[in-house]
Design a protein around this motif. Structure first.
Motif, PDB file in Angstrom:
ATOM      1  N   PRO A 199       2.084  -6.873   5.679  1.00 49.79           N
ATOM      2  CA  PRO A 199       2.085  -6.973   4.209  1.00 49.79           C
ATOM      3  C   PRO A 199       1.678  -8.352   3.700  1.00 49.79           C
ATOM      4  O   PRO A 199       1.219  -8.488   2.567  1.00 49.79           O
ATOM      5  CB  PRO A 199       3.542  -6.655   3.833  1.00 49.79           C
ATOM      6  N   GLU A 200       1.787  -9.359   4.566  1.00 51.83           N
ATOM      7  CA  GLU A 200       1.451 -10.731   4.156  1.00 51.83           C
ATOM      8  C   GLU A 200      -0.027 -10.928   3.859  1.00 51.83           C
ATOM      9  O   GLU A 200      -0.430 -11.936   3.264  1.00 51.83           O
ATOM     10  CB  GLU A 200       1.911 -11.733   5.227  1.00 51.83           C
ATOM     11  N   LEU A 201      -0.862  -9.963   4.259  1.00 52.91           N
ATOM     12  CA  LEU A 201      -2.301 -10.072   3.994  1.00 52.91           C
ATOM     13  C   LEU A 201      -2.667  -9.672   2.561  1.00 52.91           C
ATOM     14  O   LEU A 201      -3.798  -9.856   2.129  1.00 52.91           O
ATOM     15  CB  LEU A 201      -3.093  -9.180   4.968  1.00 52.91           C
ATOM     16  N   PHE A 202      -1.675  -9.132   1.827  1.00 54.19           N
ATOM     17  CA  PHE A 202      -1.977  -8.578   0.507  1.00 54.19           C
ATOM     18  C   PHE A 202      -1.164  -9.233  -0.613  1.00 54.19           C
ATOM     19  O   PHE A 202       0.020  -9.500  -0.457  1.00 54.19           O
ATOM     20  CB  PHE A 202      -1.703  -7.066   0.511  1.00 54.19           C
ATOM     21  N   HIS A 203      -1.842  -9.481  -1.714  1.00 53.10           N
ATOM     22  CA  HIS A 203      -1.186  -9.861  -2.964  1.00 53.10           C
ATOM     23  C   HIS A 203      -1.077  -8.586  -3.785  1.00 53.10           C
ATOM     24  O   HIS A 203      -2.097  -7.992  -4.151  1.00 53.10           O
ATOM     25  CB  HIS A 203      -2.015 -10.923  -3.710  1.00 53.10           C
ATOM     26  N   VAL A 204       0.147  -8.134  -4.056  1.00 58.22           N
ATOM     27  CA  VAL A 204       0.340  -6.863  -4.754  1.00 58.22           C
ATOM     28  C   VAL A 204       0.179  -7.069  -6.261  1.00 58.22           C
ATOM     29  O   VAL A 204       0.927  -7.822  -6.881  1.00 58.22           O
ATOM     30  CB  VAL A 204       1.722  -6.254  -4.438  1.00 58.22           C
ATOM     31  N   LEU A 205      -0.832  -6.393  -6.818  1.00 59.00           N
ATOM     32  CA  LEU A 205      -1.064  -6.460  -8.254  1.00 59.00           C
ATOM     33  C   LEU A 205      -0.035  -5.613  -8.988  1.00 59.00           C
ATOM     34  O   LEU A 205       0.399  -4.565  -8.495  1.00 59.00           O
ATOM     35  CB  LEU A 205      -2.461  -5.915  -8.596  1.00 59.00           C
ATOM     36  N   ASP A 206       0.327  -6.049 -10.188  1.00 58.91           N
ATOM     37  CA  ASP A 206       1.219  -5.264 -11.019  1.00 58.91           C
ATOM     38  C   ASP A 206       0.566  -3.918 -11.346  1.00 58.91           C
ATOM     39  O   ASP A 206      -0.669  -3.823 -11.486  1.00 58.91           O
ATOM     40  CB  ASP A 206       1.513  -6.028 -12.311  1.00 58.91           C
ATOM     41  N   CYS A 207       1.388  -2.869 -11.483  1.00 61.19           N
ATOM     42  CA  CYS A 207       0.857  -1.523 -11.738  1.00 61.19           C
ATOM     43  C   CYS A 207       0.037  -1.456 -13.024  1.00 61.19           C
ATOM     44  O   CYS A 207      -0.833  -0.592 -13.173  1.00 61.19           O
ATOM     45  CB  CYS A 207       1.992  -0.509 -11.785  1.00 61.19           C
ATOM     46  N   THR A 208       0.268  -2.389 -13.945  1.00 59.45           N
ATOM     47  CA  THR A 208      -0.474  -2.355 -15.215  1.00 59.45           C
ATOM     48  C   THR A 208      -1.947  -2.721 -15.036  1.00 59.45           C
ATOM     49  O   THR A 208      -2.762  -2.480 -15.924  1.00 59.45           O
ATOM     50  CB  THR A 208       0.164  -3.310 -16.245  1.00 59.45           C
TER      51      THR A 208
END
Length: 227
Positions: A176-185
Motif C-alpha cells: 500500500p505504500e506505493l499509493f497515495h489514496v485520493l479522496d473519493c470526491t
C-alpha cells in the motif's frame, strides 16, 4: 498550451513486451475489450514517455468535472515518500467478490473489506502518475516482472478483467505504500451494478462518499447528475 498527439499503435507496440505477462491475469480474454495492451498503459507509462515528462494525470472519458482539474495536480505534493501513483478507492464490492477465495482462507484479512479500515481495491478512472517516482522506485519496477506478477496472482488467487485497475489493486494489497489514496470526491463513481448482484447488504459501506464532489465518474454507463 502545447498539445502532443500520440499514435495508439506505436504506444501499444512499446507496451506489449512490458505488460504481456499481466494481460493473462487481468484481461477478460483474448480479443476482448480489456485484453488490449493499451488498457495497461498507466502501468508502464514511465517506461514509454520521454524522460522530461515527470507527471501525468490519466483519466477515463466518462467523467464530469465540477472543479478545475489543475487543482488535482496539487495532489502530487501530498504523495508520501515512496508513493508513485495517486488513485481513489473502488466504490463497489467488486474486489470483495474477486478475492473470495483468499478471503475464505484468511478470515481476518482486510483484503476486500470496505473503508475506512478495509482494503476495497482501487478504481483507475482518475490516476496521478508520478513518472519520475515510478522510474526511480526499485520496488515498483520489480513488481512489473512476470515472475512477481505470477507470484502475487497465485498468493491472492487473483483473476481479473479490468486491466491496470486489477494490477494496482493487487499490488496495493501487498504494498500500500506505493499509493497515495485520493479522496473519493476526486473519483465519485456512480455505478451500482454490484448492489443488484448479491451484495446489497454491504454495498453502501463501499459506496458512501462524504464531501463536495469534484469529479463524477459515470462508470458502467451510469448517468451523471445534471448541474
Amino acid at each position: 498550451c502545447q498539445v502532443i498527439v500520440h499514435d495508439v499503435n506505436e504506444l501499444t507496440e512499446k507496451l506489449f513486451p512490458i505488460v504481456e505477462a499481466m494481460q493473462k491475469h487481468f484481461s477478460a480474454g483474448s480479443g476482448t475489450y480489456y485484453s488490449d495492451s493499451i488498457f495497461f498503459l498507466s502501468v508502464a507509462m514511465h517506461r514509454i514517455m520521454p524522460k522530461e515528462i515527470t507527471q501525468i494525470i490519466q483519466v477515463d472519458l466518462d467523467l464530469k468535472y465540477k472543479t478545475n482539474i489543475r487543482d488535482l495536480f496539487d495532489e502530487f505534493d501530498n504523495f508520501p515518500e515512496g508513493a508513485v501513483i495517486g488513485i481513489a478507492r473502488e466504490m463497489q464490492p467488486v474486489y470483495r467478490h474477486t478475492f473470495w477465495q483468499y478471503r475464505r482462507e484468511n478470515p481476518q484479512t482486510k483484503v476486500g473489506e470496505p473503508p475506512p479500515d478495509g482494503l476495497p481495491g482501487f478504481n483507475s478512472g482518475v490516476l496521478l502518475l508520478n513518472l519520475e517516482a515510478m522510474r526511480q522506485s526499485k520496488l515498483y519496477n520489480q513488481l512489473l516482472e512476470p515472475t512477481m506478477v505470477q507470484k502475487l496472482t497465485e498468493k491472492y488467487h487473483f483473476k481479473g478483467h479490468l486491466g491496470d485497475q486489477d494490477f494496482f489493486t493487487m499490488v496495493g494489497m501487498e504494498h500500500p505504500e506505493l499509493f497515495h489514496v485520493l479522496d473519493c470526491t476526486w473519483n465519485r463513481q456512480l455505478c451500482t451494478w454490484w448492489r443488484d448482484h448479491g451484495y446489497s447488504d454491504v454495498f453502501d459501506q463501499y459506496f458512501q462518499c462524504e464531501g463536495e464532489v469534484r469529479i463524477y465518474h459515470g462508470n458502467c454507463n451510469t448517468p451523471v447528475p445534471e448541474d
